[in-house]
Design an enzyme around this catalytic site. Structure first.
Site, short mmCIF file in Angstrom:
data_model
loop_
_atom_site.label_atom_id
_atom_site.label_comp_id
_atom_site.label_asym_id
_atom_site.label_seq_id
_atom_site.Cartn_x
_atom_site.Cartn_y
_atom_site.Cartn_z
N ASP A 102 -11.47 3.70 3.48
CA ASP A 102 -11.05 3.25 2.52
C ASP A 102 -10.92 4.71 1.80
O ASP A 102 -10.24 4.64 0.17
CB ASP A 102 -11.58 2.70 1.61
N LYS A 153 -4.57 -8.47 5.47
CA LYS A 153 -5.91 -7.24 6.17
C LYS A 153 -5.50 -8.08 7.60
O LYS A 153 -5.79 -7.31 8.80
CB LYS A 153 -6.41 -6.70 5.58
N GLN A 173 -13.83 -5.21 -0.18
CA GLN A 173 -12.47 -5.68 -1.13
C GLN A 173 -12.87 -5.22 -2.79
O GLN A 173 -14.37 -5.93 -3.14
CB GLN A 173 -11.84 -7.13 -0.82
N1 GUN Z 1 -8.36 -3.70 -4.17
C1 GUN Z 1 -7.32 -3.05 -4.10
N2 GUN Z 1 -6.92 -2.04 -3.35
C2 GUN Z 1 -7.85 -1.88 -2.79
C3 GUN Z 1 -7.92 -1.52 -1.70
O1 GUN Z 1 -6.98 0.28 -1.66
N3 GUN Z 1 -9.13 -1.64 -1.08
C4 GUN Z 1 -10.22 -2.25 -1.48
N4 GUN Z 1 -11.43 -1.87 -0.97
N5 GUN Z 1 -10.03 -2.96 -2.48
C5 GUN Z 1 -8.84 -3.31 -2.84
#
Ligand code: GUN
Length: 308
Positions: free
Chosen positions: A122, A55, A99
């Site tokens: 998110d 990311k 995360q």
């Molecule tokens: N872990 C797996 N997918 C995601 C996501 O879309 N956002 C976050 N914050 N953690 C994740």
């Protein structure tokens, strides 16, 4: 349709989205706004480390700023909350991402409820969940928005069609169902307690597999010509399973030899692809779209916060 044309190429669509985001970042930068995302990683989960790294790298490539805050596995709820409060108070921060998964000692709902909802890239804050449910979407979770973008760009009709979502997570299943519903699909949500899963999924014209069980969806679950979207992401680390899932697939075997693992989805691609109308591969399907939408959500947060 030629077999190759069946593939819903998430990587290609994600590249298109990133180009558009990059152009927007350039315009914002000229106005003195460089969007910034702060990601929070707790513990040492290897997959989470890879995702957060990926990311950050993608954001940098598009001209944005990204900071990662790494807390120890045994970080307390209070430590994490203090960090969130500090990021909320920092006027330089446009987006905040914590995360998942978080260690079991952390109350994740409490954490997501604490993030400034306008910077919640998110879309997990209750205010954003509520706005989506009301059909007034603001920050929407990245994976389901990425899938909607793909369906739109590939001109896959949603209105009036039967969509089945397998999985009811807050991250994918529930928001996915809501977005499809707002796009006028007839939506069914299935989960681990659904009786006779194949009978329900067999009705789907659009089938979203987001259940977190490797290769669960086989040809018996899929109607001829269905659009199949695979959200699953599982590392397969034994050769026997690779050979069973991908018989005669030299590319997969070579990848396995090189890296000691290959990725597989919730869908048994080899056996489902001949039946599907369109289908996303793993990797190269939903994964890149999720990250592309995160970059789009970061720009959106930077603009929202400034009333742009
Ligand atoms: N872990 C797996 N997918 C995601 C996501 O879309 N956002 C976050 N914050 N953690 C994740």
């Amino acid at each position: 349709m030629e077999f190759a044309d069946k593939k819903l190429d998430g990587s290609r669509i994600a590249a298109e989205i990133r180009d558009e985001v990059s152009a927007e970042v350039a315009i914002l930068t000229k106005r003195g706004v460089i969007p910034r995302l702060d990601a929070v990683l707790v513990g040492e989960d290897p997959a989470s480390k890879v995702y957060v790294g990926s990311k950050a790298k993608t954001l940098a490539t598009l001209g944005m700023i990204s900071e990662t805050h790494h807390l120890r596995e045994d970080a307390s709820q209070a430590e994490l909350e203090t960090l969130i409060d500090r990021l909320n108070a920092d006027s330089e921060v446009d987006g905040i991402l914590v995360q998942l998964p978080l260690p079991g000692t952390i109350d994740a709902a409490e954490i997501f409820g604490r993030i400034d909802p306008v910077r919640d890239v998110d879309g997990f804050h209750p205010e954003n969940v509520g706005l989506l449910q009301q059909g007034r979407p603001r920050m929407v979770p990245c994976t389901p928005t990425g899938i909607m973008e793909m369906l739109r760009r590939e001109e896959i009709e949603i209105k009036g069609r039967r969509a089945v979502v397998v999985g009811r997570s807050d991250i994918v299943g529930k928001p996915m169902a809501m977005l499809l519903l707002h796009a006028h699909a007839t939506v069914t949500i299935c989960h681990s307690r659904t009786r006779d899963l194949a009978e329900v999924t067999g009705q789907a014209e659009i089938l979203i597999a987001a259940v977190g069980v490797r290769s669960l969806i086989g040809p018996e679950h899929v109607a001829d010509g269905a659009v199949v979207v695979d959200v699953g992401m599982h590392r397969v680390t034994d050769l026997e399973t690779v050979e069973r899932l991908y018989p005669g697939n030299e590319k997969k075997l070579a990848a396995f030899e090189k890296r000691g693992a290959v990725l597989a989805g919730d869908v048994d691609y080899t056996r489902v692809a001949p039946k599907a109308g369109r289908i996303t591969p793993v990797p190269g399907g939903v994964g890149p779209l999720t990250i592309a939408m995160l970059t789009a959500n970061t720009v959106k947060a930077a603009k929202l916060r400034r009333g742009l």
